[in-house]
Write a protein that holds these residues in place. Sequence first.
Motif, PDB file in Angstrom:
ATOM      1  N   THR A  72     -14.716   2.620 -13.135  1.00  0.00           N
ATOM      2  CA  THR A  72     -13.322   2.318 -13.413  1.00  0.00           C
ATOM      3  C   THR A  72     -12.450   2.754 -12.250  1.00  0.00           C
ATOM      4  N   SER A  73     -11.402   2.008 -12.025  1.00  0.00           N
ATOM      5  CA  SER A  73     -10.432   2.370 -11.001  1.00  0.00           C
ATOM      6  C   SER A  73      -9.088   1.757 -11.365  1.00  0.00           C
ATOM      7  N   LEU A  74      -8.038   2.350 -10.855  1.00  0.00           N
ATOM      8  CA  LEU A  74      -6.702   1.824 -11.090  1.00  0.00           C
ATOM      9  C   LEU A  74      -6.481   0.624 -10.186  1.00  0.00           C
ATOM     10  N   THR A  75      -5.736  -0.325 -10.685  1.00  0.00           N
ATOM     11  CA  THR A  75      -5.419  -1.502  -9.888  1.00  0.00           C
ATOM     12  C   THR A  75      -3.913  -1.596  -9.726  1.00  0.00           C
ATOM     13  N   ASP A  76      -3.523  -2.387  -8.770  1.00  0.00           N
ATOM     14  CA  ASP A  76      -2.103  -2.596  -8.517  1.00  0.00           C
ATOM     15  C   ASP A  76      -1.528  -3.416  -9.671  1.00  0.00           C
ATOM     16  N   PRO A  77      -0.459  -2.950 -10.312  1.00  0.00           N
ATOM     17  CA  PRO A  77       0.084  -3.683 -11.459  1.00  0.00           C
ATOM     18  C   PRO A  77       0.514  -5.103 -11.130  1.00  0.00           C
ATOM     19  N   SER A  78       0.887  -5.356  -9.885  1.00  0.00           N
ATOM     20  CA  SER A  78       1.342  -6.709  -9.551  1.00  0.00           C
ATOM     21  C   SER A  78       0.179  -7.693  -9.482  1.00  0.00           C
ATOM     22  N   THR A  79      -1.071  -7.211  -9.354  1.00  0.00           N
ATOM     23  CA  THR A  79      -2.215  -8.114  -9.257  1.00  0.00           C
ATOM     24  C   THR A  79      -2.889  -8.351 -10.598  1.00  0.00           C
ATOM     25  N   TYR A  84      -1.610   6.785  -8.879  1.00  0.00           N
ATOM     26  CA  TYR A  84      -2.497   6.292  -7.830  1.00  0.00           C
ATOM     27  C   TYR A  84      -2.976   7.449  -6.943  1.00  0.00           C
ATOM     28  N   VAL A  85      -2.076   8.364  -6.629  1.00  0.00           N
ATOM     29  CA  VAL A  85      -2.450   9.512  -5.795  1.00  0.00           C
ATOM     30  C   VAL A  85      -3.492  10.357  -6.534  1.00  0.00           C
ATOM     31  N   ARG A  86      -3.295  10.574  -7.835  1.00  0.00           N
ATOM     32  CA  ARG A  86      -4.266  11.338  -8.615  1.00  0.00           C
ATOM     33  C   ARG A  86      -5.617  10.629  -8.642  1.00  0.00           C
ATOM     34  N   GLN A  87      -5.582   9.309  -8.796  1.00  0.00           N
ATOM     35  CA  GLN A  87      -6.829   8.553  -8.833  1.00  0.00           C
ATOM     36  C   GLN A  87      -7.566   8.654  -7.500  1.00  0.00           C
ATOM     37  N   GLN A  88      -6.833   8.574  -6.396  1.00  0.00           N
ATOM     38  CA  GLN A  88      -7.471   8.706  -5.084  1.00  0.00           C
ATOM     39  C   GLN A  88      -8.036  10.105  -4.896  1.00  0.00           C
ATOM     40  N   PHE A 105     -11.568  15.853  -6.185  1.00  0.00           N
ATOM     41  CA  PHE A 105     -10.579  16.903  -6.390  1.00  0.00           C
ATOM     42  C   PHE A 105     -10.304  17.027  -7.887  1.00  0.00           C
ATOM     43  N   VAL A 106      -9.974  18.229  -8.336  1.00  0.00           N
ATOM     44  CA  VAL A 106      -9.617  18.439  -9.737  1.00  0.00           C
ATOM     45  C   VAL A 106      -8.273  19.142  -9.788  1.00  0.00           C
ATOM     46  N   MET A 107      -7.607  18.996 -10.926  1.00  0.00           N
ATOM     47  CA  MET A 107      -6.323  19.656 -11.128  1.00  0.00           C
ATOM     48  C   MET A 107      -6.568  21.135 -11.419  1.00  0.00           C
ATOM     49  N   GLU A 160       0.832  -1.205   0.000  1.00  0.00           N
ATOM     50  CA  GLU A 160       0.000   0.000   0.000  1.00  0.00           C
ATOM     51  C   GLU A 160       0.868   1.256   0.000  1.00  0.00           C
ATOM     52  N   LYS A 161       1.950   1.218   0.748  1.00  0.00           N
ATOM     53  CA  LYS A 161       2.869   2.370   0.786  1.00  0.00           C
ATOM     54  C   LYS A 161       3.479   2.603  -0.596  1.00  0.00           C
ATOM     55  N   ARG A 162       3.882   1.504  -1.272  1.00  0.00           N
ATOM     56  CA  ARG A 162       4.436   1.653  -2.623  1.00  0.00           C
ATOM     57  C   ARG A 162       3.397   2.213  -3.588  1.00  0.00           C
ATOM     58  N   ARG A 163       2.135   1.837  -3.410  1.00  0.00           N
ATOM     59  CA  ARG A 163       1.079   2.367  -4.276  1.00  0.00           C
ATOM     60  C   ARG A 163       0.935   3.871  -4.077  1.00  0.00           C
TER      61      ARG A 163
END
Length: 153
Positions: free
Chosen positions: A105-112, A73-77, A83-85, A64-67
């Motif tokens: 849709t959501s980002l997933t951990d690349p290792s999974t 991932y931070v932008r997705q959260q 929040f918007v840019m 989770e820390k690496r994510r």
Amino acid sequence: MAPADAPRRSRLTGRAAILVLVVSVLAVSYASSMRAYLQQRDHIGDLKDQIALRQASISELEREKRRWEDPAYVRQQARELNFVMPGETAYVVLDENGEPLEQETSLTDPSTVAQKPPTAWWDTAWESVELAGHPPKPDPEPATRLNRIDGTD
């Protein structure tokens, strides 16, 4: 006197009684030591299970820390928190009840993510040739379904 008339001596002598007593004391002390050993072995097994659970928890937290170190991932959260840019305009899509639609849709951990092994181009070409030789039979159901929708039977 005949030996048959002699009184029979008991088989249990004083020495045999002491030996039986010593063996029974040793058996009781070994049994209590064995019980303590088995309890300690079970306790060690429980502690090993707890260690394995904690190590799994630590590895999950490190993942989770690496994510969170990944900017995407931070932008997705941040997007999930609406929040918007800077310079962007936020829009919320509402359904017919006026409720905001949930994003699917959501980002997933690349290792999974399961990686599909690449196939050679000639395998794809050969599958196309086989499919051309044996086309699938058309399903008559969609035509009848269209007739019912149009009102024609």
